[in-house]
Design an enzyme around this catalytic site. Structure first.
Site, mmCIF file in Angstrom:
data_model
loop_
_atom_site.group_PDB
_atom_site.id
_atom_site.type_symbol
_atom_site.label_atom_id
_atom_site.label_comp_id
_atom_site.label_asym_id
_atom_site.label_seq_id
_atom_site.Cartn_x
_atom_site.Cartn_y
_atom_site.Cartn_z
ATOM 1 N N ASP A 148 0.767 -1.193 0.047
ATOM 2 C CA ASP A 148 -0.405 0.222 0.339
ATOM 3 C C ASP A 148 1.088 1.168 -0.018
ATOM 4 O O ASP A 148 1.685 1.572 0.290
ATOM 5 C CB ASP A 148 -1.224 0.204 1.051
ATOM 6 C CG ASP A 148 -0.296 0.034 2.630
ATOM 7 O OD1 ASP A 148 0.230 1.295 3.365
ATOM 8 O OD2 ASP A 148 0.709 -0.918 3.296
ATOM 9 N N SER A 149 0.465 1.889 -0.807
ATOM 10 C CA SER A 149 1.251 3.458 -0.977
ATOM 11 C C SER A 149 1.910 2.880 -0.995
ATOM 12 O O SER A 149 2.859 2.835 -2.005
ATOM 13 C CB SER A 149 1.284 4.171 0.416
ATOM 14 O OG SER A 149 1.260 5.962 0.540
ATOM 15 N N CYS A 150 3.809 3.702 0.100
ATOM 16 C CA CYS A 150 5.202 3.269 -0.813
ATOM 17 C C CYS A 150 5.019 1.780 -0.987
ATOM 18 O O CYS A 150 5.991 1.855 -1.975
ATOM 19 C CB CYS A 150 5.893 4.708 -0.225
ATOM 20 S SG CYS A 150 5.882 3.762 1.342
ATOM 21 N N LEU A 176 -2.289 -1.248 -3.756
ATOM 22 C CA LEU A 176 -3.455 -0.439 -3.054
ATOM 23 C C LEU A 176 -3.006 1.202 -2.348
ATOM 24 O O LEU A 176 -1.935 1.249 -2.047
ATOM 25 C CB LEU A 176 -3.147 -1.136 -1.681
ATOM 26 C CG LEU A 176 -3.304 -2.486 -1.574
ATOM 27 C CD1 LEU A 176 -3.849 -2.961 0.227
ATOM 28 C CD2 LEU A 176 -4.412 -3.237 -2.332
ATOM 29 N N HIS A 274 -7.102 7.615 1.881
ATOM 30 C CA HIS A 274 -5.608 6.827 0.954
ATOM 31 C C HIS A 274 -6.009 6.027 2.081
ATOM 32 O O HIS A 274 -6.382 5.941 3.477
ATOM 33 C CB HIS A 274 -4.764 8.059 1.412
ATOM 34 C CG HIS A 274 -3.325 7.623 1.124
ATOM 35 N ND1 HIS A 274 -2.678 6.581 -0.010
ATOM 36 C CD2 HIS A 274 -2.605 6.485 2.148
ATOM 37 C CE1 HIS A 274 -1.850 6.475 0.327
ATOM 38 N NE2 HIS A 274 -1.737 6.075 0.967
#
Length: 303
Positions: A148-150, A176, A274
């Site tokens: 997820d994210s980074c 994600l 987010h």
């Protein structure tokens, strides 16, 4: 008493904006932020139907989360946190839900964070973990790569490195709320700036400053994998909320990957912020995202 879904969402977004997004807009030291985030994530329930076991992989601390002894598929998960936040503790509750929902084994690693460990330390560490899994006899066809994210950035960068190194490729990739363009040129960063309840532009900028050395261009495909050649990637699931700062990172990846011949399953969840999937115990949209993720994972299960 059942709470009205709209009121629940308004309250949650207000809480997140006050406790996470607002403090992130100030230049606070990263160690207290890490501690505060870990304490906040203790609010998330852990699924007690799965087993969590500590282990080490390629010298990194890791956790194996198993729903049942006979689980054959493995999800190699890389947590988010803008390259300088996040840990085994912050993502354990969500990953116990993921293991329970998919009935697959999850391997979650504590990779080296910036600023103590700037690029390429994290990518090299997770590549070493992948090689270790292969050396231990895990077949690439039984591995799904997710983040997820980074963590989605690192997952995509790892899949591209696996391709370039001509190692056996994973069976599927799950991104994600992905953070893929460190030049911050996605239009949604501007128009969703006030709408994303969790993520701030300041958090992204701090993470980039910590993660990317001055000698590396922020548009370098090794740190911004959106700009890499995306051919020969495995089937990929992309999940993103309509209120996310990084909405366009996800949409631009979808368009470019499809043009490169990649089979992409793109899921947009209306009204979500987010990393909303981590809120699956409380929100129907997050429950749906978890179910969609499980369905995709099972579709890649090749014997």
């Amino acid at each position: 008493m059942k709470i009205n879904p709209l009121l629940k969402q308004i309250f949650t977004e207000g809480f997140l904006k006050t406790t996470i997004r607002l403090p992130s807009q100030y230049n606070l030291p990263h160690n207290p932020l890490r501690f505060a985030l870990e304490q906040m994530c203790r609010l998330f329930p852990t699924n007690k139907t799965v087993e969590v076991r500590a282990l080490r992989l390629a010298s990194l601390k890791a956790e194996e989360i198993k729903p049942q002894d006979e689980a054959t598929q493995l999800i190699f998960y890389i947590h988010g946190g803008a390259f300088y936040l996040g840990s085994l503790n912050t993502h354990r509750p969500f990953l116990t839900e993921l293991a329970a929902r998919t009935q697959m084994q999850v391997i979650h690693i504590d990779y080296p964070l910036a600023p103590e460990n700037p690029f390429p330390e994290a990518l090299e560490a997770i590549f070493d973990v992948y090689q270790t899994l292969l050396d231990q006899g895990v077949q690439a066809k039984d591995i799904l790569l997710a983040g997820d994210s980074c963590g989605a950035n690192l997952a995509l960068a790892l899949a591209l490195k696996i391709r370039d190194e001509q190692l056996p490729q994973v069976s599927g990739l799950m991104l994600l709320s992905p953070f893929l363009d460190l030049t911050l040129t996605s239009e949604s960063i501007r128009y969703n700036r006030k709408h994303d309840a969790l993520l701030s532009i300041e958090t992204l900028e701090t993470g980039i400053q910590y993660y990317v050395p001055p000698s590396v261009d922020r548009g370098d495909p090794r740190v911004s994998p959106l700009f890499d050649d995306l051919t020969d990637l495995p089937p990929t699931l992309v999940q993103v909320g309509s209120k996310e700062l990084l909405l366009d990172d996800a949409q631009r990846f979808r368009d470019k990957a499809e043009q490169a011949g990649v089979k992409v399953s793109f899921k947009l969840y209306t009204g979500m912020w987010h990393n909303f999937i981590m809120f699956s115990p409380w929100f129907d949209e997050a429950k749906m995202a978890l179910a969609d993720l499980a369905e995709f994972a099972h579709q890649q299960d090749r014997d």
